[in-house]
Design a protein around this motif. Structure first.
Motif, PDB file in Angstrom:
ATOM      1  N   LEU A 195       0.829  -1.150  -0.110  1.00  0.00           N
ATOM      2  CA  LEU A 195      -0.094  -0.089   0.127  1.00  0.00           C
ATOM      3  C   LEU A 195       0.813   1.070  -0.060  1.00  0.00           C
ATOM      4  O   LEU A 195       1.817   1.232   0.622  1.00  0.00           O
ATOM      5  CB  LEU A 195      -0.692   0.143   1.275  1.00  0.00           C
TER       6      LEU A 195
ATOM      7  N   ARG B 200       0.168   6.690   3.349  1.00  0.00           N
ATOM      8  CA  ARG B 200      -0.979   7.900   3.340  1.00  0.00           C
ATOM      9  C   ARG B 200      -0.617   8.825   4.439  1.00  0.00           C
ATOM     10  O   ARG B 200      -0.191   8.568   5.482  1.00  0.00           O
ATOM     11  CB  ARG B 200      -2.313   7.484   3.374  1.00  0.00           C
TER      12      ARG B 200
ATOM     13  N   GLU C 106      -2.515  10.497   6.263  1.00  0.00           N
ATOM     14  CA  GLU C 106      -3.473  10.346   7.094  1.00  0.00           C
ATOM     15  C   GLU C 106      -2.862   9.290   8.431  1.00  0.00           C
ATOM     16  O   GLU C 106      -3.394   9.212   9.455  1.00  0.00           O
ATOM     17  CB  GLU C 106      -5.018  10.070   6.936  1.00  0.00           C
TER      18      GLU C 106
ATOM     19  N   ASN D   6      -2.821  -0.523  10.323  1.00  0.00           N
ATOM     20  CA  ASN D   6      -3.449   0.001   9.490  1.00  0.00           C
ATOM     21  C   ASN D   6      -4.025  -1.434   8.534  1.00  0.00           C
ATOM     22  O   ASN D   6      -3.278  -1.521   7.489  1.00  0.00           O
ATOM     23  CB  ASN D   6      -2.830   0.864   8.789  1.00  0.00           C
ATOM     24  N   PRO D   7      -5.152  -2.020   8.967  1.00  0.00           N
ATOM     25  CA  PRO D   7      -5.468  -3.274   8.283  1.00  0.00           C
ATOM     26  C   PRO D   7      -5.964  -2.817   7.019  1.00  0.00           C
ATOM     27  O   PRO D   7      -6.684  -1.752   6.705  1.00  0.00           O
ATOM     28  CB  PRO D   7      -6.342  -3.745   9.543  1.00  0.00           C
ATOM     29  N   PRO D   8      -6.612  -3.894   6.254  1.00  0.00           N
ATOM     30  CA  PRO D   8      -7.641  -3.572   5.031  1.00  0.00           C
ATOM     31  C   PRO D   8      -8.987  -3.440   5.558  1.00  0.00           C
ATOM     32  O   PRO D   8      -9.498  -4.292   6.057  1.00  0.00           O
ATOM     33  CB  PRO D   8      -7.350  -5.059   4.297  1.00  0.00           C
ATOM     34  N   TYR D   9      -9.476  -2.393   5.672  1.00  0.00           N
ATOM     35  CA  TYR D   9     -10.753  -2.053   5.969  1.00  0.00           C
ATOM     36  C   TYR D   9     -11.791  -1.275   4.957  1.00  0.00           C
ATOM     37  O   TYR D   9     -12.833  -1.093   5.410  1.00  0.00           O
ATOM     38  CB  TYR D   9     -10.542  -0.889   7.160  1.00  0.00           C
ATOM     39  N   VAL D  10     -11.156  -1.379   3.823  1.00  0.00           N
ATOM     40  CA  VAL D  10     -12.198  -0.831   2.755  1.00  0.00           C
ATOM     41  C   VAL D  10     -13.413  -1.873   2.535  1.00  0.00           C
ATOM     42  O   VAL D  10     -12.927  -3.190   2.197  1.00  0.00           O
ATOM     43  CB  VAL D  10     -11.491  -0.458   1.641  1.00  0.00           C
TER      44      VAL D  10
ATOM     45  N   LEU E 265      -6.073   3.592  -5.690  1.00  0.00           N
ATOM     46  CA  LEU E 265      -6.570   2.166  -5.082  1.00  0.00           C
ATOM     47  C   LEU E 265      -6.579   1.217  -6.084  1.00  0.00           C
ATOM     48  O   LEU E 265      -6.563  -0.038  -5.743  1.00  0.00           O
ATOM     49  CB  LEU E 265      -7.851   2.334  -4.410  1.00  0.00           C
TER      50      LEU E 265
ATOM     51  N   ALA F 141      -4.338  -5.615   0.852  1.00  0.00           N
ATOM     52  CA  ALA F 141      -3.816  -4.621   1.761  1.00  0.00           C
ATOM     53  C   ALA F 141      -5.133  -3.568   1.901  1.00  0.00           C
ATOM     54  O   ALA F 141      -5.020  -2.574   2.809  1.00  0.00           O
ATOM     55  CB  ALA F 141      -2.595  -3.755   1.043  1.00  0.00           C
ATOM     56  N   LEU F 142      -5.938  -3.482   1.129  1.00  0.00           N
ATOM     57  CA  LEU F 142      -7.201  -2.514   1.053  1.00  0.00           C
ATOM     58  C   LEU F 142      -8.457  -2.868   1.785  1.00  0.00           C
ATOM     59  O   LEU F 142      -8.983  -2.548   2.381  1.00  0.00           O
ATOM     60  CB  LEU F 142      -7.441  -2.083  -0.155  1.00  0.00           C
TER      61      LEU F 142
ATOM     62  N   GLU G 143      -6.020   2.197  12.743  1.00  0.00           N
ATOM     63  CA  GLU G 143      -6.732   3.033  11.714  1.00  0.00           C
ATOM     64  C   GLU G 143      -7.742   2.349  11.141  1.00  0.00           C
ATOM     65  O   GLU G 143      -8.088   1.133  10.892  1.00  0.00           O
ATOM     66  CB  GLU G 143      -5.662   3.103  10.480  1.00  0.00           C
TER      67      GLU G 143
ATOM     68  N   ARG H  57     -10.531   8.839  12.225  1.00  0.00           N
ATOM     69  CA  ARG H  57      -9.449   8.045  11.471  1.00  0.00           C
ATOM     70  C   ARG H  57      -8.832   6.835  12.330  1.00  0.00           C
ATOM     71  O   ARG H  57      -8.235   6.092  11.522  1.00  0.00           O
ATOM     72  CB  ARG H  57      -8.429   8.908  11.006  1.00  0.00           C
TER      73      ARG H  57
HETATM   74  N1  GLN Z   1      -6.675   5.025   3.742  1.00  0.00           N
HETATM   75  C1  GLN Z   1      -6.660   3.994   2.522  1.00  0.00           C
HETATM   76  C2  GLN Z   1      -7.645   4.502   1.525  1.00  0.00           C
HETATM   77  O1  GLN Z   1      -8.817   4.236   1.325  1.00  0.00           O
HETATM   78  C3  GLN Z   1      -6.905   2.491   2.820  1.00  0.00           C
HETATM   79  C4  GLN Z   1      -6.182   1.964   3.705  1.00  0.00           C
HETATM   80  C5  GLN Z   1      -6.618   0.638   4.166  1.00  0.00           C
HETATM   81  O2  GLN Z   1      -7.360  -0.022   3.590  1.00  0.00           O
HETATM   82  N2  GLN Z   1      -5.953   0.147   5.057  1.00  0.00           N
HETATM   83  O3  GLN Z   1      -7.144   5.123   0.549  1.00  0.00           O
END
Ligand code: GLN
Length: 271
Positions: free
Chosen positions: A83, A86, A88, A177-181, A193, A200-201, A231, A263
């Motif tokens: 990834l 970022r 943030e 900062n895990p895959p959180y989308v 993306l 990773a996303l 995150e 965040r």
């Molecule tokens: N912050 C990222 C984004 O949406 C996603 C990172 C994540 O999934 N860890 O652009």
């Protein structure tokens, strides 16, 4: 082709074009382009620049084209195996540093480290802290290793899916900062993306499954008084708070990024 002609030959954003041309020339200072705008460019540079310009126009992220991204003032190597760090995420670094400076906090674990960004930023600022970073992807760990070597930081790297390969070890702080989308989030098919590693996303589901797993297992790997910092997406703060509280964390707090968006959420284990 002259420098100034090259810069306007493609439809690239001007700033991107300048960075790409400097990269092809092996130079760093933007002022060089201005001072030498009538210089003829060698054919090899023109060829390389035209290829990179069309890749950029096709959407390939600048960080992958240049091969690095700045994070916490560190120049980090990035490849399409990780990834792109970022701005943030620097919030997580700030928070971890505040906690790690407290007496008795000696170690930090970064789960899903990718390029090593969070772990290396913390270790570079607090060299006395023992920092461990893990990732399920060996290709990502290779990038993190390269960054640790370049920065001469003794980062411990372990290939592990979350806590799987970490035995009974415990840390003072765990950050991730895990895959959180969520898989149905349209952002996955937009901008940078599209080119970043999917694993990773997104978790392939609602975006919270990695966070649930981390929160459920972190208590077995935290010292008493240890903190878990995660995150998450701007709309996940309520869910992440509930997940941490359900798993016995106390003093659960939320931090917002510079734009005021929720965040990161953290909680204390056995405070
Ligand atoms: N912050 C990222 C984004 O949406 C996603 C990172 C994540 O999934 N860890 O652009």
């Amino acid at each position: 082709m002259k420098v100034k002609e090259a810069l306007s030959a493609f439809d690239n954003d001007r700033r991107d074009a300048e960075l790409l041309l400097l990269h092809c020339l092996g130079k760093e200072e933007r002022s060089w382009l201005i001072a030498n705008d009538s210089d003829e460019l060698p054919a090899t540079v023109v060829q390389k620049f035209s290829l990179m310009s069309s890749q950029r126009l096709a959407g390939i992220p600048m960080a992958y084209l240049l091969g690095y991204r700045e994070f916490w003032s560190l120049k980090l190597v990035v490849t399409s195996d990780v990834l792109i760090p970022r701005p943030e995420t620097e919030l997580l670094v700030e928070w971890a540093l505040e906690l790690a400076a407290r007496p008795g906090y000696q170690s930090l674990l970064d789960l899903g480290t990718g390029s090593g960004a969070i772990a290396l930023a913390v270790q570079n600022t607090l060299p006395a802290l023992t920092v461990t970073a893990c990732d399920v992807s060996q290709a990502a760990l290779d990038v993190a290793q390269e960054n640790a070597r370049a920065l001469q930081l003794p980062l411990e790297l372990i290939q592990s899916s979350w806590f799987d390969a970490l035995g009974q070890r415990r840390w003072s702080l765990i950050v991730s900062n895990p895959p959180y989308v969520a898989i149905d989030d349209t952002h996955l098919s937009e901008g940078d993306l599209r080119y970043e590693p999917e694993g990773a996303l997104t978790d392939g589901g609602d975006g919270l499954s990695s966070i649930r797993e981390i929160a459920a297992r972190a208590p077995d790997h935290l010292n008493p008084d240890g903190w878990l910092l995660i995150e998450h997406g701007y709309d996940q703060a309520g869910d992440v708070r509930s997940i941490l509280e359900l798993n016995g964390f106390s003093d659960v707090r939320l931090r917002r990024d510079l734009a005021g968006r929720p965040r990161a959420t953290g909680g204390c284990w056995r405070c």
